[in-house]
Write a protein that holds these residues in place. Structure first.
Motif, mmCIF file in Angstrom:
data_model
loop_
_atom_site.group_PDB
_atom_site.id
_atom_site.type_symbol
_atom_site.label_atom_id
_atom_site.label_comp_id
_atom_site.label_asym_id
_atom_site.label_seq_id
_atom_site.Cartn_x
_atom_site.Cartn_y
_atom_site.Cartn_z
ATOM 1 N N GLU A 121 -2.644 -18.734 -34.639
ATOM 2 C CA GLU A 121 -2.438 -19.140 -33.246
ATOM 3 C C GLU A 121 -2.261 -17.945 -32.317
ATOM 4 O O GLU A 121 -2.699 -17.972 -31.161
ATOM 5 C CB GLU A 121 -1.235 -20.078 -33.144
ATOM 6 C CG GLU A 121 -1.454 -21.465 -33.737
ATOM 7 C CD GLU A 121 -1.593 -21.450 -35.259
ATOM 8 O OE1 GLU A 121 -0.961 -20.570 -35.913
ATOM 9 O OE2 GLU A 121 -2.338 -22.295 -35.795
ATOM 10 N N ASN A 122 -1.601 -16.872 -32.775
ATOM 11 C CA ASN A 122 -1.391 -15.728 -31.873
ATOM 12 C C ASN A 122 -2.421 -14.624 -32.083
ATOM 13 O O ASN A 122 -2.272 -13.514 -31.564
ATOM 14 C CB ASN A 122 0.034 -15.182 -31.981
ATOM 15 C CG ASN A 122 0.343 -14.545 -33.335
ATOM 16 O OD1 ASN A 122 -0.551 -14.180 -34.108
ATOM 17 N ND2 ASN A 122 1.638 -14.407 -33.635
ATOM 18 N N GLN A 123 -3.478 -14.937 -32.827
ATOM 19 C CA GLN A 123 -4.532 -13.952 -33.078
ATOM 20 C C GLN A 123 -5.079 -13.376 -31.776
ATOM 21 O O GLN A 123 -5.288 -12.166 -31.654
ATOM 22 C CB GLN A 123 -5.651 -14.593 -33.887
ATOM 23 C CG GLN A 123 -6.808 -13.658 -34.240
ATOM 24 C CD GLN A 123 -7.888 -14.362 -35.036
ATOM 25 O OE1 GLN A 123 -7.979 -15.585 -35.036
ATOM 26 N NE2 GLN A 123 -8.738 -13.609 -35.716
ATOM 27 N N ASP A 169 -3.689 -12.854 -29.087
ATOM 28 C CA ASP A 169 -2.727 -11.999 -28.402
ATOM 29 C C ASP A 169 -2.437 -10.709 -29.156
ATOM 30 O O ASP A 169 -1.831 -9.795 -28.584
ATOM 31 C CB ASP A 169 -1.413 -12.764 -28.182
ATOM 32 C CG ASP A 169 -1.606 -14.019 -27.351
ATOM 33 O OD1 ASP A 169 -2.300 -13.934 -26.328
ATOM 34 O OD2 ASP A 169 -1.077 -15.079 -27.742
ATOM 35 N N SER A 171 -7.973 -22.479 -31.353
ATOM 36 C CA SER A 171 -7.862 -21.322 -32.240
ATOM 37 C C SER A 171 -9.194 -21.110 -32.923
ATOM 38 O O SER A 171 -10.167 -21.799 -32.654
ATOM 39 C CB SER A 171 -6.761 -21.549 -33.277
ATOM 40 O OG SER A 171 -7.017 -22.703 -34.034
#
Length: 326
Positions: free
Chosen positions: A205-207, A209, A318
């Motif tokens: 999910e934070n890839q 960022d 995502s």
């Protein structure tokens, strides 16, 4: 319509040599791998791009001119049946100055957008965000060492290789190193004891960022993102990404905890100041090269006009799929 007011028209005597040149460029990589696979042999460095990524050797061997290019001539006829290709319309044929009865095909951009627009949009977003960040250097390949941490309890991923510093030496280097891996597909294969040692917690999910152009694995993944955009991208660009990934893999494994001397790979001893300096210099060069390739991919997508990938996907979306890692 073809996404260009003036598409590039390649007669058969121009595009067949390009196709042959591409095949000659690819075969030295694929043939050795296929021979090893047939013989049941492994190679810790050179198999990676064919076992980690989903594109098969035969798919890599197939040449594509990229969107906005018309392939003319009898040899183009079979491509009308290839996925995401189509024959020119009568109006397009006339505009290109071609004989109405002569075979002529081009990439079906609309068909690709309808089938894979969401995945392409994610790719464009991720590459854009990654390209906009400053490279973070100085990780010294500790992601590979974290995957071998506490090997006496967990084993090692490449169980047919030896640890260059042994189990204790590997653990000691991990424990005295700063580990700040930003890449989820490396972090998720850390041993359980290594997970809390990483300063960040990368997730799928934070890839978007965390990905940054200093990361070796993010730069190897340029090959994956490029082939997922085939046939929009020309095969020459895909192979540029492949060869970058190939060279990064060699460097990544030379800096890993594994002893690859018998395979012909001298170590980059990241446990020493000299080794870390060598690693950082190579990492910086790869970061610069990867930024150029990201720019080329994004420029080609932008040239296709308003498409699903022209807009960022929804905030909650995502990556469309995952893949294994080293």
């Amino acid at each position: 319509m073809i996404p260009s007011a003036h598409p590039v028209v390649l007669p058969q005597d121009q595009w067949l040599p390009r196709q042959a040149a591409h095949e000659a460029r690819v075969r030295p990589f694929t043939e050795d791998y296929l021979q090893r696979r047939s013989a049941g042999r492994k190679h810790p460095v050179e198999d990676f791009l064919f076992t980690y990524y989903s594109q098969k050797p035969g798919q890599l061997l197939r040449w594509h001119p990229g969107a906005g290019v018309v392939l003319a001539g009898e040899a183009a006829r079979e491509r009308a049946g290839w996925k995401f290709y189509r024959n020119l319309t009568a109006d397009e044929t006339a505009a290109a100055g071609l004989d109405a009865a002569a075979p002529a095909v081009t990439v079906d951009v609309a068909g690709f957008a309808a089938a894979r627009g969401e995945a392409a949009a994610f790719t464009a977003m991720l590459l854009s965000r990654t390209a906009a960040r400053k490279p973070v250097l100085g990780c010294f390949g500790m992601h590979e060492w974290a995957m071998a941490y506490k090997s006496e309890d967990n084993g090692i991923r490449h169980d047919y290789l030896q640890l260059r510093l042994g189990a204790q030496g590997t653990d000691e280097l991990v424990e005295r190193s700063k580990i700040r891996c930003t890449h989820f597909d490396a972090f998720r294969f850390y041993t359980p004891e290594a997970v809390p040692l990483n300063e960040l917690t990368p997730t799928r999910e934070n890839q978007r960022d965390l990905e940054q152009p200093g990361c070796l694995h993010a730069n190897m993944d340029l090959y994956k993102w490029a082939y997922k955009l085939v046939p929009l991208l020309p095969s020459e660009l895909v192979m540029d990404c492949f060869e970058l990934s190939w060279r990064i893999r060699m460097m990544d494994m030379r800096a890993s905890p594994y002893d690859l001397e018998d395979w012909g790979y001298a170590p980059i001893p990241v446990e020493t100041p000299q080794g870390r300096a060598e690693y950082a210099a190579a990492q910086r060069a790869f970061a610069e090269e990867s930024q150029q390739l990201r720019g080329r991919i994004l420029d080609l997508l932008a040239q296709l006009g308003e498409q699903p990938w022209s807009q960022s996907p929804p905030a909650g979306s995502s990556a469309p799929e995952t893949s294994p890692t080293s």
